[in-house]
Design a protein around this motif. Structure first.
Motif, PDB file in Angstrom:
ATOM      1  N   CYS A 134       0.736  -1.129   0.054  1.00  0.00           N
ATOM      2  CA  CYS A 134       0.114  -0.093  -0.093  1.00  0.00           C
ATOM      3  C   CYS A 134       0.783   1.129   0.030  1.00  0.00           C
ATOM      4  O   CYS A 134       1.854   1.427   0.931  1.00  0.00           O
ATOM      5  CB  CYS A 134      -1.048  -0.020   1.099  1.00  0.00           C
ATOM      6  N   GLY A 135       0.504   2.198  -0.977  1.00  0.00           N
ATOM      7  CA  GLY A 135       1.479   3.198  -0.924  1.00  0.00           C
ATOM      8  C   GLY A 135       1.016   4.561   0.235  1.00  0.00           C
ATOM      9  O   GLY A 135       1.870   5.210   0.424  1.00  0.00           O
ATOM     10  N   ALA A 136       0.197   4.205   1.184  1.00  0.00           N
ATOM     11  CA  ALA A 136      -0.366   4.636   2.238  1.00  0.00           C
ATOM     12  C   ALA A 136       0.148   4.244   3.452  1.00  0.00           C
ATOM     13  O   ALA A 136       1.064   5.005   4.292  1.00  0.00           O
ATOM     14  CB  ALA A 136      -1.712   4.979   2.337  1.00  0.00           C
ATOM     15  N   CYS A 137       0.035   3.087   3.729  1.00  0.00           N
ATOM     16  CA  CYS A 137       0.425   2.412   5.022  1.00  0.00           C
ATOM     17  C   CYS A 137       1.615   1.446   5.095  1.00  0.00           C
ATOM     18  O   CYS A 137       2.250   1.027   5.854  1.00  0.00           O
ATOM     19  CB  CYS A 137      -0.831   1.514   5.626  1.00  0.00           C
ATOM     20  N   HIS A 158      -4.788   0.457  -0.358  1.00  0.00           N
ATOM     21  CA  HIS A 158      -5.896   0.002   0.128  1.00  0.00           C
ATOM     22  C   HIS A 158      -7.148   1.077   0.153  1.00  0.00           C
ATOM     23  O   HIS A 158      -6.691   2.180   0.322  1.00  0.00           O
ATOM     24  CB  HIS A 158      -5.863  -0.117   1.814  1.00  0.00           C
ATOM     25  N   GLY A 159      -8.396   0.555  -0.273  1.00  0.00           N
ATOM     26  CA  GLY A 159      -9.348   1.349  -0.431  1.00  0.00           C
ATOM     27  C   GLY A 159      -9.548   2.210   0.980  1.00  0.00           C
ATOM     28  O   GLY A 159      -9.759   3.419   0.966  1.00  0.00           O
ATOM     29  N   LYS A 160      -9.409   1.394   1.960  1.00  0.00           N
ATOM     30  CA  LYS A 160      -9.764   2.272   3.388  1.00  0.00           C
ATOM     31  C   LYS A 160      -8.625   3.193   3.620  1.00  0.00           C
ATOM     32  O   LYS A 160      -9.211   4.177   4.285  1.00  0.00           O
ATOM     33  CB  LYS A 160      -9.832   1.170   4.441  1.00  0.00           C
ATOM     34  N   CYS A 161      -7.541   2.935   3.080  1.00  0.00           N
ATOM     35  CA  CYS A 161      -6.377   4.023   3.405  1.00  0.00           C
ATOM     36  C   CYS A 161      -6.633   5.347   2.615  1.00  0.00           C
ATOM     37  O   CYS A 161      -6.272   6.378   2.924  1.00  0.00           O
ATOM     38  CB  CYS A 161      -4.998   3.567   2.920  1.00  0.00           C
ATOM     39  N   VAL A 162      -7.103   5.220   1.436  1.00  0.00           N
ATOM     40  CA  VAL A 162      -7.693   6.570   0.668  1.00  0.00           C
ATOM     41  C   VAL A 162      -8.973   6.614   0.636  1.00  0.00           C
ATOM     42  O   VAL A 162      -9.469   7.731  -0.127  1.00  0.00           O
ATOM     43  CB  VAL A 162      -6.978   6.410  -0.599  1.00  0.00           C
ATOM     44  N   LYS A 163      -9.882   6.222   1.590  1.00  0.00           N
ATOM     45  CA  LYS A 163     -11.288   6.481   1.845  1.00  0.00           C
ATOM     46  C   LYS A 163     -11.910   6.352   0.424  1.00  0.00           C
ATOM     47  O   LYS A 163     -12.909   7.047   0.163  1.00  0.00           O
ATOM     48  CB  LYS A 163     -11.317   7.745   2.326  1.00  0.00           C
ATOM     49  N   ILE A 164     -11.838   5.068  -0.303  1.00  0.00           N
ATOM     50  CA  ILE A 164     -12.366   4.662  -1.525  1.00  0.00           C
ATOM     51  C   ILE A 164     -13.267   3.333  -1.337  1.00  0.00           C
ATOM     52  O   ILE A 164     -12.470   2.525  -1.109  1.00  0.00           O
ATOM     53  CB  ILE A 164     -11.415   4.931  -2.737  1.00  0.00           C
ATOM     54  N   THR A 165     -14.523   3.452  -1.376  1.00  0.00           N
ATOM     55  CA  THR A 165     -14.852   2.052  -1.359  1.00  0.00           C
ATOM     56  C   THR A 165     -15.257   1.599  -2.706  1.00  0.00           C
ATOM     57  O   THR A 165     -15.080   2.218  -3.798  1.00  0.00           O
ATOM     58  CB  THR A 165     -16.582   2.443  -0.713  1.00  0.00           C
TER      59      THR A 165
END
Length: 187
Positions: A134-137, A158-165
């Protein structure tokens, strides 16, 4: 969607069987069970969704509270338009949204289980999401989680890391991660 959990389809044949079952359930709600369906869609209730089940049944229920949801979400609030339209028009509207939801579910399963691989079972590209972090976490790819790839830098998140469902992702033509969304496009 409560009750008995349905098996997750993992092959093309299983996804097609899931699609056929859900479609049969939706058709039943909109035709043979239309009176029961109509009465369950009380406009006085909260936002309701029509769910087709793999076992050819249907249910009207609140959307799942899980974020991101396990499956793409069906049209929300089908009950609110019920009394403001003729019944035939309202049923047509629900049918159109249900068709879109069915396709979204089938594509979700297809993408989730890598149906885009070549016939030998090997990945066509080595930089596929299988080895991604994941590029965020920074955590590794997991098949049980929703991921999205930035169309600019091609990093996975991860969708949850970038707030995308998954439901939001369906409406994004080109996803730009938080890092790329502030960058200007090169011409």
């Amino acid at each position: 969607m409560e009750g008995i959990p349905h098996p997750i389809p993992r092959t093309v044949e299983e996804v097609f069987g899931d699609f056929k079952g859900r479609r049969a359930g939706l058709i039943k709600a909109l035709t043979t069970d239309v009176e029961k369906f109509y009465h369950q869609c009380d406009p006085e209730k909260e936002n309701l969704c029509l769910y087709g089940m793999p076992n050819e049944t249907w249910e009207v229920n609140l959307p799942v509270e899980e974020v991101p949801p396990e499956l793409p979400e069906p049209a929300l609030g089908i009950n609110f338009a019920r009394d403001g339209m003729q019944e035939k028009d309202w049923l047509s509207l629900v049918a159109v949204h249900s068709d879109s939801w069915l396709l979204a579910v089938a594509f979700y399963f297809g993408a989730r289980f890598g149906f885009g691989k070549n016939e030998s079972g090997e990945d066509e590209e080595e930089d596929d999401e299988q080895g991604a972090t994941c590029g965020a976490c920074g955590e590794s790819y997991g098949t049980d989680e929703f991921w999205i790839c930035c169309d600019v830098c091609e990093r996975w998140f991860h969708g949850k890391c970038v707030k995308i469902t998954p439901a939001k992702a369906e409406h994004i033509k080109q996803y730009k991660c938080p890092g790329c969304s502030g960058k200007r496009a090169r011409v």
